[in-house]
Design a protein around this motif. Structure first.
Motif, mmCIF file in Angstrom:
data_model
loop_
_atom_site.group_PDB
_atom_site.id
_atom_site.type_symbol
_atom_site.label_atom_id
_atom_site.label_comp_id
_atom_site.label_asym_id
_atom_site.label_seq_id
_atom_site.Cartn_x
_atom_site.Cartn_y
_atom_site.Cartn_z
ATOM 1 N N MET A 89 0.844 -1.211 0.000
ATOM 2 C CA MET A 89 0.000 0.000 0.000
ATOM 3 C C MET A 89 0.870 1.248 0.000
ATOM 4 S SD MET A 89 -2.823 -1.103 2.828
ATOM 5 C CE MET A 89 -3.474 -2.778 2.899
ATOM 6 N N HIS A 116 0.075 -7.909 -4.099
ATOM 7 C CA HIS A 116 -1.158 -7.160 -4.386
ATOM 8 C C HIS A 116 -0.823 -5.681 -4.256
ATOM 9 C CE1 HIS A 116 -5.500 -6.128 -2.845
ATOM 10 N NE2 HIS A 116 -5.230 -5.576 -4.009
ATOM 11 N N MET A 143 -1.528 -2.094 -4.167
ATOM 12 C CA MET A 143 -2.545 -1.045 -3.999
ATOM 13 C C MET A 143 -1.811 0.283 -4.130
ATOM 14 S SD MET A 143 -4.554 -3.055 -1.002
ATOM 15 C CE MET A 143 -3.177 -4.166 -0.766
ATOM 16 N N VAL A 146 -13.812 -6.084 0.163
ATOM 17 C CA VAL A 146 -13.796 -4.933 1.093
ATOM 18 C C VAL A 146 -13.110 -3.809 0.322
ATOM 19 C CG1 VAL A 146 -13.583 -6.338 3.204
ATOM 20 C CG2 VAL A 146 -11.498 -5.462 2.094
ATOM 21 N N PRO A 183 -10.077 -1.814 -0.177
ATOM 22 C CA PRO A 183 -8.736 -2.154 0.295
ATOM 23 C C PRO A 183 -8.143 -1.067 1.181
ATOM 24 C CG PRO A 183 -8.699 -1.593 -2.035
ATOM 25 C CD PRO A 183 -10.140 -1.642 -1.628
ATOM 26 N N GLY A 237 -7.030 -4.684 6.999
ATOM 27 C CA GLY A 237 -7.562 -6.014 7.274
ATOM 28 C C GLY A 237 -8.729 -5.901 8.246
ATOM 29 N N GLY A 238 -9.408 -7.002 8.454
ATOM 30 C CA GLY A 238 -10.423 -7.079 9.497
ATOM 31 C C GLY A 238 -11.741 -6.406 9.173
ATOM 32 N N GLN A 239 -12.032 -6.133 7.898
ATOM 33 C CA GLN A 239 -13.316 -5.516 7.541
ATOM 34 C C GLN A 239 -14.345 -6.593 7.184
ATOM 35 O OE1 GLN A 239 -12.922 -1.784 5.068
ATOM 36 N NE2 GLN A 239 -10.993 -2.760 4.514
ATOM 37 N N ASP A 287 -10.627 -11.517 -1.952
ATOM 38 C CA ASP A 287 -9.830 -10.923 -0.871
ATOM 39 C C ASP A 287 -10.663 -9.921 -0.069
ATOM 40 O OD1 ASP A 287 -7.732 -9.864 0.648
ATOM 41 O OD2 ASP A 287 -6.840 -8.761 -1.027
ATOM 42 N N GLY A 288 -10.757 -10.171 1.235
ATOM 43 C CA GLY A 288 -11.407 -9.204 2.118
ATOM 44 C C GLY A 288 -12.540 -9.810 2.916
ATOM 45 N N GLY A 289 -12.362 -9.881 4.224
ATOM 46 C CA GLY A 289 -13.433 -10.378 5.093
ATOM 47 C C GLY A 289 -13.719 -11.855 4.929
ATOM 48 N N SER A 308 -7.072 -11.680 8.751
ATOM 49 C CA SER A 308 -7.422 -11.702 10.177
ATOM 50 C C SER A 308 -7.985 -13.044 10.632
ATOM 51 C CB SER A 308 -8.457 -10.634 10.488
ATOM 52 O OG SER A 308 -8.121 -9.451 9.861
HETATM 53 C C1 DX5 Z 1 -7.139 -5.368 2.282
HETATM 54 C C2 DX5 Z 1 -6.105 -6.352 1.805
HETATM 55 C C3 DX5 Z 1 -6.387 -7.740 2.221
HETATM 56 C C4 DX5 Z 1 -6.403 -7.954 3.702
HETATM 57 C C5 DX5 Z 1 -7.404 -9.010 3.987
HETATM 58 O O1 DX5 Z 1 -6.742 -4.128 1.871
HETATM 59 O O2 DX5 Z 1 -6.014 -6.332 0.399
HETATM 60 O O3 DX5 Z 1 -5.519 -8.668 1.601
HETATM 61 O O4 DX5 Z 1 -5.171 -8.362 4.237
HETATM 62 O O5 DX5 Z 1 -7.563 -9.091 5.347
HETATM 63 P P1 DX5 Z 1 -8.858 -9.704 6.015
HETATM 64 O O6 DX5 Z 1 -8.883 -11.155 5.664
HETATM 65 O O7 DX5 Z 1 -8.608 -9.435 7.456
HETATM 66 O O8 DX5 Z 1 -10.037 -8.950 5.473
#
Ligand code: DX5
Ligand code: ZN
Length: 224
Positions: free
Chosen positions: A46, A75, A77, A148, A150, A153-155, A184-186, A207
């Motif tokens: 990121m 990944h 971002m 989610v 981006p 994490g944890g959303q 990817d995400g949640g 998470s």
């Molecule tokens: C979010 C990331 C994800 C994140 C996923 O910006 O791209 O890869 O690590 O985390 P969880 O599984 O906690 O949503």
């Protein structure tokens, strides 16, 4: 580095997202995920601009490369991934995933990733219609559906991603490309099951998986 074949039907490959690892014990956490049966590792990069958060760069990817033989998916971002793909590939990324919402030329950047010998990944955020990917589907090895926004994490999982997975699986079935579908995400055991049923080939989890007491059990629940 070998890449992934399509998973067996109704099953998925599992990609732990290192964002949720303990960075003071990265070697231990990577070993736990490897022993637990992870198929690849997902590295969240990121830039504090494309997303409102910062993580790490090629230097850490290089360190991770030395800790594991698993394939690494970076990944990105980043607003300008085109300026960095070579450095991530040099650092040892096997796949580089860029976002369709970034400011780089998408076709050129995907072509550059391929030219440098890595798998070409393309991702889209929850508000972006899946139709926007269509012009690029024949140019990619991997599509990463974000469930989610981006950045963190944890959303909570956004179920609108399931229709995108279905649409991508249908497009591929109709001959519109040869790519793996990642999500990817949640992701937890329950949302992973919905993603697999929709046609996802790779399940990314941060998470939930890193907080699961037994990584082997966590990975097998995600795999299906
Ligand atoms: C979010 C990331 C994800 C994140 C996923 O910006 O791209 O890869 O690590 O985390 P969880 O599984 O906690 O949503
Ligand atoms: Zn990610």
């Amino acid at each position: 580095m070998s890449w992934l074949s399509p998973p067996a039907e109704h099953r998925a490959h599992v990609a732990p997202s290192l964002l949720a690892a303990d960075f003071t014990a990265l070697d231990r956490d990577i070993a736990r995920m490897t022993i637990g049966g992870a198929d690849l590792l997902h590295l969240d990069i990121m830039d504090g601009h494309f997303v409102p958060n910062l993580t790490f760069g090629p230097h850490i990817v290089q360190a991770v490369r030395r800790l594991t033989d698993l394939p690494l998916d970076a990944h990105l971002m980043l607003t300008r991934p085109d300026l960095y793909v070579d450095r991530f590939i040099q650092a040892g990324a096997d796949a580089v995933t860029i976002h369709i919402e970034c400011e780089a030329d998408i076709s050129d950047t995907l072509a550059e990733i391929g030219r440098l010998g890595a798998r070409r990944g393309l991702s889209l955020n929850p508000p972006t219609p899946v139709e926007e990917l269509r012009p690029y589907l024949r140019q990619v090895d991997l599509v990463l559906v974000m469930t989610v926004m981006p950045g963190f994490g944890g959303q909570e999982f956004d179920p609108s991603g399931l229709d995108k997975i279905r649409a991508l699986a249908a497009a591929r079935e109709a001959g519109g490309g040869d790519f793996l579908i990642s999500v990817d995400g949640g992701i937890n055991d329950r949302t992973a099951a919905s993603c697999r049923a929709a046609g996802a080939d790779i399940i990314v989890s941060g998470s939930w998986l890193f907080h699961h007491a037994d990584p082997q059990e966590g990975i097998s629940l995600l795999r299906g």
